[in-house]
Design an enzyme around this catalytic site. Structure first.
Site, PDB file in Angstrom:
ATOM      1  N   PRO A   2       0.831  -1.204   0.000  1.00  0.00           N
ATOM      2  CG  PRO A   2      -0.721  -1.547   1.693  1.00  0.00           C
ATOM      3  CD  PRO A   2       0.578  -2.055   1.153  1.00  0.00           C
ATOM      4  CD  GLU A   3       3.187   2.697  -4.226  1.00  0.00           C
ATOM      5  OE1 GLU A   3       3.237   3.809  -4.750  1.00  0.00           O
ATOM      6  OE2 GLU A   3       3.537   1.656  -4.821  1.00  0.00           O
ATOM      7  NE  ARG A 108       5.536 -12.044   1.635  1.00  0.00           N
ATOM      8  CZ  ARG A 108       6.350 -11.627   0.670  1.00  0.00           C
ATOM      9  NH1 ARG A 108       5.875 -10.951  -0.333  1.00  0.00           N
ATOM     10  NH2 ARG A 108       7.638 -11.885   0.715  1.00  0.00           N
TER      11      ARG A 108
END
Ligand SMILES: [Zn+2]
Length: 266
Positions: A2-3, A108
């Site tokens: 996500p940016e 993750r």
């Protein structure tokens, strides 16, 4: 990962749905995502407090709480916040006073949750460069002129400018017609100006479409963001450029897959 547009989307949705609510219980299913303090302290200090404000700094989300503390959430590669939660893949579940839950998922386990007295003092935050919306075109040109490094990894360097990652760096460079491996200081005045506006345009459009669901990103509702169908370069290897029909190329640059049009971008 996500940016800025994805984190901003989640921030706005959190403001609509959990602001003012109280945390009644915290269940931790994987302690690895909690970086500070201890899991016991994390749970104890969160129960009974309400969410007073939601902030964002670069890609970092911050929940400011009624006890003066702040819960910082860095989603990293695969972190997700989902409300109302389903409990399905949750690493941490925050039970709220409305009877619903806020799930924190992270396939993750690279994400980082911290409960701190002061989020501004986080070394990571102190090292962040300005966001694209906080600088003028003149400042941006000045910043670039001092850098001999390649433009794409530079745009992704959070200490240089914050909020842009691999995806939006590729999109902005495509729109500004600049090769990702160009040295930053080699950009002509006009190119730097165009890059400045295309970075902002790209980020704003992506926010409008609730972000890009590549990897694991979802909106707070669990639905994907809609911006992928507007991508012009990222993830389009071998597909024709929308401008000139030349196949989009993918190279490795600074260890990251980098997409560009070998004809339009010079
Ligand atoms: Zn092209």
């Amino acid at each position: 990962m996500p940016e800025l547009p994805e984190v901003e989307t989640i921030k706005r949705e959190l403001e609509k749905s959990v602001l003012g609510k109280k945390i009644t219980e915290v269940c931790v299913y994987n302690p690895r995502v909690i970086r500070e303090p201890s899991v016991e302290k994390f749970k104890k200090e969160l129960v009974g407090v309400s969410i007073k404000n939601i902030a964002r700094k670069g890609k970092l989300l911050i929940l400011e709480l009624s006890n003066g503390k702040s819960l910082t959430i860095h989603l990293k590669m695969t972190g997700q916040l989902v409300y109302p939660g389903t409990g399905k893949a949750a690493r941490v579940i925050f039970h709220l006073s409305d009877g619903k839950t806020l799930d924190f998922n992270d396939q993750r386990l690279f994400a980082e949750l911290r409960l701190r007295d002061d989020w501004h003092s986080l070394p990571f935050v102190q090292g962040l460069g300005p966001e694209p919306f906080d600088i003028t075109v003149g400042q941006f040109k000045e910043m670039l002129s001092k850098k001999k490094t390649k433009i794409k990894p530079l745009l992704m360097d959070q200490t240089f400018i914050s909020g842009i990652g691999n995806l939006y760096a590729a999109e902005a460079l495509f729109r500004a017609k600049i090769r990702p491996e160009r040295s930053a200081s080699s950009l002509a005045d006009k190119e730097a100006g165009l890059l400045y506006s295309e970075i902002k345009n790209t980020l704003l459009e992506a926010i409008q479409h609730k972000g890009s669901s590549v990897d694991n990103y979802v909106q707070l509702s669990g639905k994907p963001g809609d911006y992928v169908r507007f991508h012009k370069a990222y993830g389009r290897e071998g597909k024709p450029c929308f401008v000139c029909k030349t196949p989009i190329k993918r190279i490795a640059l600074g260890g990251r897959g980098t997409y560009f049009c070998p004809k339009c971008q010079q």
